[in-house]
Design an enzyme around this catalytic site. Structure first.
Site, short mmCIF file in Angstrom:
data_model
loop_
_atom_site.label_atom_id
_atom_site.label_comp_id
_atom_site.label_asym_id
_atom_site.label_seq_id
_atom_site.Cartn_x
_atom_site.Cartn_y
_atom_site.Cartn_z
N SER A 1 0.82 -1.21 0.00
CA SER A 1 0.00 0.00 0.00
C SER A 1 0.86 1.27 0.00
CB SER A 1 -0.94 -0.02 1.21
OG SER A 1 -1.75 -1.16 1.19
N ASN B 1 0.70 3.99 -1.81
CA ASN B 1 -0.02 5.27 -1.86
C ASN B 1 -0.72 5.58 -0.54
OD1 ASN B 1 -0.60 7.41 -3.92
ND2 ASN B 1 -2.68 7.03 -3.18
N ASP B 2 -1.11 4.58 0.22
CA ASP B 2 -1.69 4.83 1.55
C ASP B 2 -0.67 5.52 2.44
OD1 ASP B 2 -4.44 2.99 2.21
OD2 ASP B 2 -3.33 2.52 0.40
N HIS B 3 0.55 5.03 2.44
CA HIS B 3 1.60 5.66 3.25
C HIS B 3 1.83 7.10 2.81
CE1 HIS B 3 2.45 1.36 3.85
NE2 HIS B 3 3.09 1.71 4.95
N GLY C 1 -0.97 9.31 3.92
CA GLY C 1 -0.85 9.61 5.34
C GLY C 1 0.15 10.72 5.60
#
Length: 401
Positions: free
Chosen positions: A163, A165-167, A170
């Site tokens: 993930s 792009n999630d990091h 964030g």
């Protein structure tokens, strides 16, 4: 589970409606830096990250307190509305409009709490034809072009396997909140921030976008090769043992000369046509095969040290076991640590330290991730000045569950 008084965000109140990874990663950073992050969850409807006893939840939700609320009940929404009035930051990554439908959106809250900062971290943003789409990392990666660009030629379906792009979302969310806090110090007024995780992912295609704007050229997947630089060799090579690899990234002719010296100056490598990058790029498949023959009899860690000592960029392709058990650099900074308190359901658990080192502050204590029920009472006392009798009534009514 107290907040360390000397941390920079001590006293900052954050109401956290996030789930999965992007939002929880942002609020984990705020909590690590001392903010009082209260995560609103329900034992009955805990979302796709598995509830408070899930290892996934435990990874991203340390340094926070958990408040159980059944948000299907109007009284729970009223309680949240009162908490929003006392919050510095309210953050969610629901589909657009959920907090508004609950009556706790920015437009309502900011009337009585003009300094509040809201950030909405949805997948596609709150407008446009895709704003209602459900998104997780694989779909965002695909739409943003990351899957295509990070694939291997001929296998454009591979893409990023975690993930990423999630990091990044964030981190973008945390930076946005810091900017809003600085603005509030000057104006006294908060604001609402919209973050589109899709747009975050698209920004990482900047060189490919520029290539299209300037040259009408569509950049394709390039595997381990750099798509816009004339460099070679630049790849991962097998080493001694099962599935052991080393990355070697030669960025200039001088590094190439050093590499072939370490290889014993084989006849094929001293060919004048390979002395410069253009010739090496033209023959990179041949070079890769020759380097492979050399590396596969080498121990990856020993080879990395040899190459780095001689000014050649190289790194072992490490596994999770390598990072936790073998990596001397991470060990030297105690990057992987064990929480002081055992987790009630998971037992002894470890975590990764915040990778920031402040000169005058040592962040060396982290509150372990909570389970349901640990902080319900204390949160309601701290945020809403509720008495034990009031809290008991809410528990009996099923509001807190």
């Amino acid at each position: 589970m107290g907040i360390m008084a000397e941390l920079p965000f001590n006293g900052l109140r954050v109401l956290d409606f996030t789930h999965v990874l992007a939002g929880p990663f942002a609020t984990r950073i705020l909590g690590d830096l001392g903010a009082d992050v209260v995560k609103i969850m329900s034992e009955a409807r805990h979302g796709p990250d598995g509830g408070t006893s899930s290892p996934y939840h435990a990874m991203w939700n340390r340094s926070k307190r958990v408040l159980q609320l059944d948000m299907t009940q109007p009284d729970a929404r009223l309680m949240c509305a009162n908490m929003c009035k006392r919050a510095d930051i309210v953050i969610d990554n629901f589909s657009p409009g959920v907090l508004d439908r609950w009556g706790i959106g920015y437009e309502v809250t900011s009337i009585e709490n003009p300094g509040v900062i809201y950030i909405q971290m949805s997948g596609m943003g709150d407008s446009g034809p895709w704003s209602s789409y459900v998104s997780f990392a694989p779909t965002v990666h695909a739409l943003a072009g990351l899957t295509y660009l990070t694939g291997v030629p001929g296998r454009e379906d591979i893409g990023i396997g975690f993930s990423y792009n999630d990091h990044q979302s964030g981190l973008h969310g945390t930076v946005a909140l810091l900017a809003a806090l600085i603005e509030r110090r000057k104006s006294g007024i908060g604001q609402r921030i919209e973050l589109s995780q899709f747009e975050v992912g698209t920004t990482f295609n900047a060189p490919a976008l520029l290539d299209f704007f300037a040259n009408q050229s569509v950049t394709g997947p390039s595997g381990n090769q750099l798509p816009f630089d004339q460099v070679a060799p630049h790849n991962c090579y097998p080493c001694l043992g099962t599935d052991r690899w080393i990355a070697i990234a030669i960025m200039g002719d001088d590094q190439w000369t050093k590499l072939i010296q370490q290889m014993g100056a084989p006849n094929w490598a001293i060919d004048p046509s390979l002395a410069h990058a253009t010739g090496r790029v033209e023959n990179q498949n041949f070079i890769d095969e020759q380097i492979k023959e050399w590396t596969q009899s080498q121990i990856a860690e020993d080879l990395m040290i040899l190459l780095q000592t001689n000014g050649i960029p190289a790194g072992v392709v490490q596994t999770g076991e390598d990072l936790v058990e073998k990596d001397p650099q991470l060990a030297s900074s105690d990057f992987i640590f064990e929480y002081d308190d055992e987790h009630p359901t998971l037992g002894k658990i470890s975590g990764d330290r915040l990778p920031l080192h402040f000169e005058d502050k040592l962040i060396d204590k982290y509150s372990r991730p909570e389970i349901f029920g640990e902080s319900n009472r204390q949160i309601l006392k701290d945020w809403l000045d509720m008495t034990d009798d009031d809290i008991n009534l809410n528990i009996q009514s099923g509001l807190i569950k």
